[in-house]
Design a protein around this motif. Structure first.
Motif, PDB file in Angstrom:
ATOM      1  N   THR A 118       0.864  -1.168   0.000  1.00 18.30           N
ATOM      2  CA  THR A 118       0.000   0.000   0.000  1.00 18.30           C
ATOM      3  C   THR A 118       0.900   1.217   0.000  1.00 18.30           C
ATOM      4  N   ILE A 119       0.446   2.275  -0.665  1.00 19.33           N
ATOM      5  CA  ILE A 119       1.255   3.484  -0.810  1.00 19.33           C
ATOM      6  C   ILE A 119       0.375   4.680  -0.494  1.00 19.33           C
ATOM      7  N   HIS A 120       0.852   5.523   0.418  1.00 18.91           N
ATOM      8  CA  HIS A 120       0.145   6.771   0.711  1.00 18.91           C
ATOM      9  C   HIS A 120       1.159   7.905   0.856  1.00 18.91           C
ATOM     10  N   TYR A 121       0.862   9.025   0.238  1.00 18.32           N
ATOM     11  CA  TYR A 121       1.608  10.266   0.450  1.00 18.32           C
ATOM     12  C   TYR A 121       0.774  11.404  -0.070  1.00 18.32           C
ATOM     13  N   SER A 122       1.061  12.607   0.412  1.00 17.45           N
ATOM     14  CA  SER A 122       0.441  13.799  -0.137  1.00 17.45           C
ATOM     15  C   SER A 122       1.534  14.841  -0.356  1.00 17.45           C
ATOM     16  N   THR A 123       1.278  15.717  -1.297  1.00 15.87           N
ATOM     17  CA  THR A 123       2.274  16.720  -1.666  1.00 15.87           C
ATOM     18  C   THR A 123       1.838  18.098  -1.192  1.00 15.87           C
ATOM     19  N   ARG A 124       2.846  18.925  -0.960  1.00 15.05           N
ATOM     20  CA  ARG A 124       2.591  20.310  -0.564  1.00 15.05           C
ATOM     21  C   ARG A 124       3.633  21.187  -1.252  1.00 15.05           C
ATOM     22  N   ARG A 125       3.165  22.274  -1.853  1.00 10.46           N
ATOM     23  CA  ARG A 125       4.082  23.214  -2.518  1.00 10.46           C
ATOM     24  C   ARG A 125       4.530  24.265  -1.559  1.00 10.46           C
TER      25      ARG A 125
END
Length: 125
Positions: A118-125
């Motif tokens: 399972t893969i989870h991540y979120s991005t932020r600029r």
């Protein structure tokens, strides 16, 4: 009784720690194909916000998506936990423009290969 029947001379599968350390090494040096050959089962199942993906093509697809966010960035691996055949990796990544602050991958390793992730991540600029 043959050597295989008795287990004599048979090589034991790699431990989950060995498999995941190899996975991290291959990914750190940018060797996706080596990682697939050495560490992933042909029929691996991957679950992420992108959906359900299968096999080495599924791993390639999800790796391409991650690389589209952090092409030449750096990754930091903060924690690797394992128990039996289950592992969890906590990680972050960054470039000058973007940060991944909450990466978490979970793994199931059987017979020396990753069979589920399972893969989870979120991005932020």
């Amino acid at each position: 009784m043959t050597q295989q029947e008795s287990g004599y001379g048979a090589e034991a599968p790699r431990t989950i720690q060995e498999v995941l350390n190899s996975h991290l090494h291959h990914r750190t040096v940018g060797d996706l194909e080596g990682d697939l050959r050495e560490n992933y089962a042909d029929d691996v199942v991957l679950l992420s916000a992108e959906g359900v993906h299968r096999g080495h093509d599924g791993v390639r697809h999800l790796a391409d998506i991650l690389q589209s966010y952090i092409q030449d960035g750096s990754y930091q691996f903060h924690k690797l936990l394992t128990d039996g055949e289950i592992g969890m990796l906590v990680w972050t990544g960054s470039t000058d423009e973007l940060k991944i602050h909450d990466g978490v991958d979970s793994f199931v390793v059987r017979d020396g290969r990753i069979t589920a992730q399972t893969i989870h991540y979120s991005t932020r600029r």
